[in-house]
Design a protein around this motif. Structure first.
Motif, PDB file in Angstrom:
ATOM      1  N   GLN A 225       0.823  -1.206   0.000  1.00 16.26           N
ATOM      2  CA  GLN A 225       0.000   0.000   0.000  1.00 16.26           C
ATOM      3  C   GLN A 225       0.856   1.254   0.000  1.00 16.26           C
ATOM      4  OE1 GLN A 225      -2.590  -0.449   3.376  1.00 16.26           O
ATOM      5  NE2 GLN A 225      -4.002  -1.814   2.311  1.00 16.26           N
ATOM      6  N   SER A 226       1.915   1.236   0.827  1.00 18.17           N
ATOM      7  CA  SER A 226       2.804   2.391   0.866  1.00 18.17           C
ATOM      8  C   SER A 226       3.513   2.583  -0.468  1.00 18.17           C
ATOM      9  CB  SER A 226       3.836   2.204   1.988  1.00 18.17           C
ATOM     10  OG  SER A 226       4.773   3.251   1.994  1.00 18.17           O
ATOM     11  N   GLN A 227       3.888   1.473  -1.101  1.00 18.24           N
ATOM     12  CA  GLN A 227       4.575   1.581  -2.396  1.00 18.24           C
ATOM     13  C   GLN A 227       3.653   2.157  -3.467  1.00 18.24           C
ATOM     14  OE1 GLN A 227       5.588  -2.144  -4.237  1.00 18.24           O
ATOM     15  NE2 GLN A 227       7.378  -1.278  -5.277  1.00 18.24           N
ATOM     16  N   ARG A 228       2.405   1.678  -3.498  1.00 17.00           N
ATOM     17  CA  ARG A 228       1.471   2.199  -4.502  1.00 17.00           C
ATOM     18  C   ARG A 228       1.228   3.694  -4.294  1.00 17.00           C
ATOM     19  NH1 ARG A 228      -1.531  -2.591  -2.886  1.00 17.00           N
ATOM     20  NH2 ARG A 228      -1.206  -4.287  -4.370  1.00 17.00           N
ATOM     21  N   GLN A 229       1.011   4.084  -3.045  1.00 15.48           N
ATOM     22  CA  GLN A 229       0.766   5.493  -2.764  1.00 15.48           C
ATOM     23  C   GLN A 229       1.995   6.335  -3.080  1.00 15.48           C
ATOM     24  OE1 GLN A 229      -0.311   6.265   1.276  1.00 15.48           O
ATOM     25  NE2 GLN A 229      -0.561   8.466   0.984  1.00 15.48           N
ATOM     26  N   PHE A 230       3.172   5.797  -2.735  1.00 16.62           N
ATOM     27  CA  PHE A 230       4.396   6.547  -2.967  1.00 16.62           C
ATOM     28  C   PHE A 230       4.670   6.721  -4.456  1.00 16.62           C
ATOM     29  CE2 PHE A 230       8.990   6.779  -3.587  1.00 16.62           C
ATOM     30  CZ  PHE A 230       9.300   7.859  -2.786  1.00 16.62           C
ATOM     31  N   VAL A 231       4.467   5.672  -5.245  1.00 20.45           N
ATOM     32  CA  VAL A 231       4.697   5.775  -6.691  1.00 20.45           C
ATOM     33  C   VAL A 231       3.752   6.793  -7.316  1.00 20.45           C
ATOM     34  CG1 VAL A 231       4.503   4.503  -8.865  1.00 20.45           C
ATOM     35  CG2 VAL A 231       5.671   3.468  -6.926  1.00 20.45           C
ATOM     36  N   ALA A 232       2.490   6.762  -6.878  1.00 18.60           N
ATOM     37  CA  ALA A 232       1.530   7.726  -7.430  1.00 18.60           C
ATOM     38  C   ALA A 232       1.913   9.157  -7.063  1.00 18.60           C
ATOM     39  CB  ALA A 232       0.126   7.407  -6.917  1.00 18.60           C
ATOM     40  N   ASN A 233       2.281   9.373  -5.795  1.00 16.97           N
ATOM     41  CA  ASN A 233       2.661  10.715  -5.379  1.00 16.97           C
ATOM     42  C   ASN A 233       3.948  11.178  -6.044  1.00 16.97           C
ATOM     43  OD1 ASN A 233       0.459  11.001  -3.663  1.00 16.97           O
ATOM     44  ND2 ASN A 233       1.521  10.060  -1.949  1.00 16.97           N
ATOM     45  N   ALA A 234       4.943  10.276  -6.119  1.00 16.70           N
ATOM     46  CA  ALA A 234       6.211  10.652  -6.733  1.00 16.70           C
ATOM     47  C   ALA A 234       6.031  10.980  -8.204  1.00 16.70           C
ATOM     48  CB  ALA A 234       7.223   9.519  -6.557  1.00 16.70           C
ATOM     49  N   SER A 235       5.182  10.226  -8.897  1.00 14.88           N
ATOM     50  CA  SER A 235       4.929  10.514 -10.311  1.00 14.88           C
ATOM     51  C   SER A 235       4.335  11.901 -10.473  1.00 14.88           C
ATOM     52  CB  SER A 235       3.987   9.463 -10.898  1.00 14.88           C
ATOM     53  OG  SER A 235       4.555   8.175 -10.797  1.00 14.88           O
ATOM     54  N   HIS A 236       3.411  12.252  -9.590  1.00 15.59           N
ATOM     55  CA  HIS A 236       2.792  13.577  -9.662  1.00 15.59           C
ATOM     56  C   HIS A 236       3.816  14.671  -9.369  1.00 15.59           C
ATOM     57  CE1 HIS A 236      -0.427  16.578  -9.273  1.00 15.59           C
ATOM     58  NE2 HIS A 236       0.298  17.058  -8.254  1.00 15.59           N
ATOM     59  N   GLU A 237       4.638  14.465  -8.312  1.00 16.97           N
ATOM     60  CA  GLU A 237       5.585  15.498  -7.915  1.00 16.97           C
ATOM     61  C   GLU A 237       6.689  15.690  -8.952  1.00 16.97           C
ATOM     62  OE1 GLU A 237       5.377  17.413  -5.249  1.00 16.97           O
ATOM     63  OE2 GLU A 237       3.493  16.495  -4.651  1.00 16.97           O
ATOM     64  N   LEU A 238       7.122  14.624  -9.609  1.00 15.30           N
ATOM     65  CA  LEU A 238       8.166  14.748 -10.625  1.00 15.30           C
ATOM     66  C   LEU A 238       7.613  15.330 -11.925  1.00 15.30           C
ATOM     67  CD1 LEU A 238      10.131  11.417 -10.120  1.00 15.30           C
ATOM     68  CD2 LEU A 238      10.974  13.726  -9.704  1.00 15.30           C
ATOM     69  N   ARG A 239       6.358  15.080 -12.206  1.00 11.32           N
ATOM     70  CA  ARG A 239       5.776  15.585 -13.449  1.00 11.32           C
ATOM     71  C   ARG A 239       5.655  17.116 -13.421  1.00 11.32           C
ATOM     72  NH1 ARG A 239       1.262  13.264 -13.062  1.00 11.32           N
ATOM     73  NH2 ARG A 239       1.863  11.303 -14.067  1.00 11.32           N
ATOM     74  N   THR A 240       5.395  17.692 -12.266  1.00  9.79           N
ATOM     75  CA  THR A 240       5.193  19.148 -12.186  1.00  9.79           C
ATOM     76  C   THR A 240       6.450  19.949 -12.547  1.00  9.79           C
ATOM     77  OG1 THR A 240       3.481  18.828 -10.513  1.00  9.79           O
ATOM     78  CG2 THR A 240       4.475  21.011 -10.661  1.00  9.79           C
ATOM     79  N   PRO A 241       7.614  19.707 -11.954  1.00  8.20           N
ATOM     80  CA  PRO A 241       8.795  20.484 -12.357  1.00  8.20           C
ATOM     81  C   PRO A 241       9.231  20.216 -13.791  1.00  8.20           C
ATOM     82  CG  PRO A 241       9.400  18.769 -10.799  1.00  8.20           C
ATOM     83  CD  PRO A 241       7.925  18.816 -10.809  1.00  8.20           C
TER      84      PRO A 241
END
Length: 405
Positions: free
Chosen positions: A182-198
């Protein structure tokens, strides 16, 4: 895709246990039979004629033990040679009788041993099946559990024996795996969003600068500086992600160091930022030995101090304390700032979670600081407590197992 083939002999362990029970029973029965045979039918040295009642003689074993083969002889009118010849004949008869008794005993005992051996196989098969039933349950349920059904548990019932404890251990392992997935799925989703913005910001800045027909050196320089700033933001994000991943992987080695020494260096390096933000920093650093990874603990302290500086309100203060008591080392970082609801505390320790700001707003940080703190503390078997101040701000205390010199 073909399903994986199952072992041909699914009950091989049950068969081995049954065979072991049966062999042990047969060996025990054979030893018992041999001991009984030796005790009951130990070899006799012959028969002996002794004086009996009314001047007669008794013919029996030479060891004097009475048997069914005892015979009485009347010695009246018989010479010594006749008496001895008659005794020899009776001795031969007694030995034949004894041999026949031994033979009957062995035959009957062998039949009884075979019958009990067959019965031991049946009983051993049933007993082995009952003992192995929890293992079959564990095997069947574990085969059905996959990444999509990690919420399921074995939940074995029965006495608190080794098999029950094995099932409980597997349930605890499944719980950790479920939390990790669960932590991995949430982390991958959040990291993808955070990296896409910059990345999108960099591309937009570059495209605007190139498409401007009236671009000047100053405008291009400004656009280039904004692109570099976005790149530095990505570098910080990637470094934070690597630190978080390394912390969650555990510690490869531990070394002894003083928490106060590391904290002093961090606080000294943050003084210029504190003065720029008009914040007063006080420190009370007592000796606090810790055994762990000093580089990771440096990240932990740095993130706590940065969090206290950036989520503050001028003129405010930051208080940093280290201490050691009852064999445990303690780090405490407190600060003034906005009021934090008690219900929001646990959420702030999740990756990419911020208080009262949009997910894409990075002026106060990347949203990874406290999640990194939690991961590093977990890797060091440390406890974290966070207490919001009623007037605003937060106090975070990390308690490490004490190190020993």
């Amino acid at each position: 895709m073909t399903a994986p083939s199952r072992p041909r002999n699914r009950r091989s362990l049950r068969l081995r246990l049954t065979a072991l029970y049966s062999v042990l029973f047969l060996l025990s029965g054979a030893v018992l039979l041999a001991l009984t045979y030796l005790l009951v039918f130990h070899p006799a040295d012959g028969v002996l004629a002794t004086g009996g009642r009314d001047g007669g003689s008794v013919i029996g074993p030479r060891d004097g033990r009475p048997t069914d083969a005892e015979l009485w002889l009347e010695s009246d009118g018989l010479t010594e040679e006749q008496l001895r010849a008659q005794a020899d004949r009776l001795e031969v008869q007694a030995r034949r009788q004894q041999t026949a008794d031994r033979h009957r005993f062995l035959i009957r005992s062998a039949i009884a041993l075979v019958v009990l051996g067959v019965l031991s196989v049946v009983v051993g098969w049933v007993v082995a099946g009952r003992l192995l039933r929890p293992l079959r349950t564990i095997n069947d349920r574990a085969r059905e559990i996959s990444a999509a059904s990690l919420h399921e548990r074995l939940s074995l019932n029965g006495p608190d024996d080794e098999l029950k404890r094995l099932g409980d251990t597997i349930d605890a392992l499944l719980a950790r795996l479920e939390a990790s997935f669960q932590s991995q799925r949430q982390f991958v989703a959040n990291a993808s969003h955070e990296l896409r913005t910059p990345l999108a910001r960099q591309r937009t800045l570059g495209q605007l600068a190139l498409s401007d027909p009236e671009a000047t050196i100053d405008s291009l320089r400004a656009a280039h500086e904004r692109v570099l700033a976005a790149g530095r933001q990505q570098e910080r994000l990637i470094e934070s992600l690597l630190t978080l991943t390394r912390s969650e992987g555990g510690l490869d080695r531990r070394e002894l160091f003083d928490l106060a020494d590391v904290t002093a260096l961090i606080v000294h390096a943050r003084h210029p930022e504190a003065e720029q933000r008009t914040l007063r920093v006080t420190k009370t650093l007592g000796r606090a030995p810790v055994r762990g990874d000093p580089r990771l603990v440096e990240h932990l302290i740095g993130n706590l101090v940065d969090n206290a500086l950036r989520h503050n309100a001028a003129p405010g203060w930051v208080e940093v304390t280290t201490d050691s008591s009852l064999g445990r080392a303690t780090l405490s970082v407190a600060n003034t700032g906005p009021v934090i609801p008690e219900s929001e505390i646990s959420r702030l320790f999740q990756p990419f979670q911020r208080l009262g700001t949009d997910r894409t707003h990075h002026d106060t940080g990347l949203g990874l600081g406290l999640s990194i703190v939690r991961a590093i503390a977990t890797a060091h078997d440390a406890d974290i407590t966070a207490q919001p101040h009623p007037a605003g701000g937060l106090r975070i205390t990390v308690t490490f197992p004490g190190g020993h010199a």
